[in-house]
Design a protein around this motif. Structure first.
Motif, PDB file in Angstrom:
ATOM      1  N   ALA A   1      28.649  15.002  60.483  1.00  0.00           N
ATOM      2  CA  ALA A   1      29.527  14.706  61.445  1.00  0.00           C
ATOM      3  C   ALA A   1      31.130  14.396  60.189  1.00  0.00           C
ATOM      4  N   THR A   2      31.312  13.984  59.424  1.00  0.00           N
ATOM      5  CA  THR A   2      32.142  13.731  58.930  1.00  0.00           C
ATOM      6  C   THR A   2      32.898  14.719  57.448  1.00  0.00           C
ATOM      7  N   GLY A   3      31.969  15.509  57.175  1.00  0.00           N
ATOM      8  CA  GLY A   3      32.285  16.888  56.964  1.00  0.00           C
ATOM      9  C   GLY A   3      32.931  17.652  58.148  1.00  0.00           C
ATOM     10  N   GLY A   4      31.349  17.742  59.368  1.00  0.00           N
ATOM     11  CA  GLY A   4      32.263  18.455  60.031  1.00  0.00           C
ATOM     12  C   GLY A   4      33.996  18.519  60.715  1.00  0.00           C
ATOM     13  N   THR A   5      34.015  17.556  60.583  1.00  0.00           N
ATOM     14  CA  THR A   5      35.490  17.106  61.365  1.00  0.00           C
ATOM     15  C   THR A   5      36.609  17.100  60.788  1.00  0.00           C
ATOM     16  N   LEU A   6      36.181  16.720  58.749  1.00  0.00           N
ATOM     17  CA  LEU A   6      36.746  17.263  58.200  1.00  0.00           C
ATOM     18  C   LEU A   6      37.236  18.964  58.174  1.00  0.00           C
TER      19      LEU A   6
END
Length: 121
Positions: A98-103
């Motif tokens: 989720a973090t990587g995808g959001t960034l």
């Protein structure tokens, strides 16, 4: 900036191909989502961004281009390592995806704004 994008895209291409080769040799295709995302977000998207930046150097010279480059190259490994763990059964890796995808989305939005703002005839 364009050359940096193209060079790093080739690194992602090699990684994606090696994952594909591993899956073919072992006949275990659990990492197909990782393979696909590395090839599309790493190889294809970055190579195309690089070619666009080579063709339109005014867009490549912006701060947005630099931030896009770093967001893309920080977020993709975070997202892909998390996804590899997630498809392997480690549900605790979901926040990394989720973090990587959001960034990644933020980086792509910056790229889009940069292109819309700085490309001229």
């Amino acid at each position: 900036m364009g050359i940096k994008f193209i060079k790093i895209s080739v690194v992602y291409f090699v990684i994606g191909v090696l994952i594909g080769m591993y899956m073919s040799m072992t006949e275990k295709f659990d990492f197909t989502p990782v393979h696909v995302h590395i090839n599309l977000l790493g190889w294809m998207s970055m190579a195309l961004a690089g070619l666009i930046y080579v063709a339109f150097p005014a867009a490549a010279e912006t701060t947005m281009a630099k931030v896009h480059f770093w967001l893309h190259n920080i977020s993709l490994p975070i997202m892909m390592i998390g996804l590899a763990f997630l498809v392997s059964g480690t549900t605790a890796a979901a926040p990394a995806v989720a973090t990587g995808g959001t960034l990644m989305v933020l980086g792509i939005i910056l790229f889009a704004i940069n292109i819309l703002k700085n490309l001229r005839k």
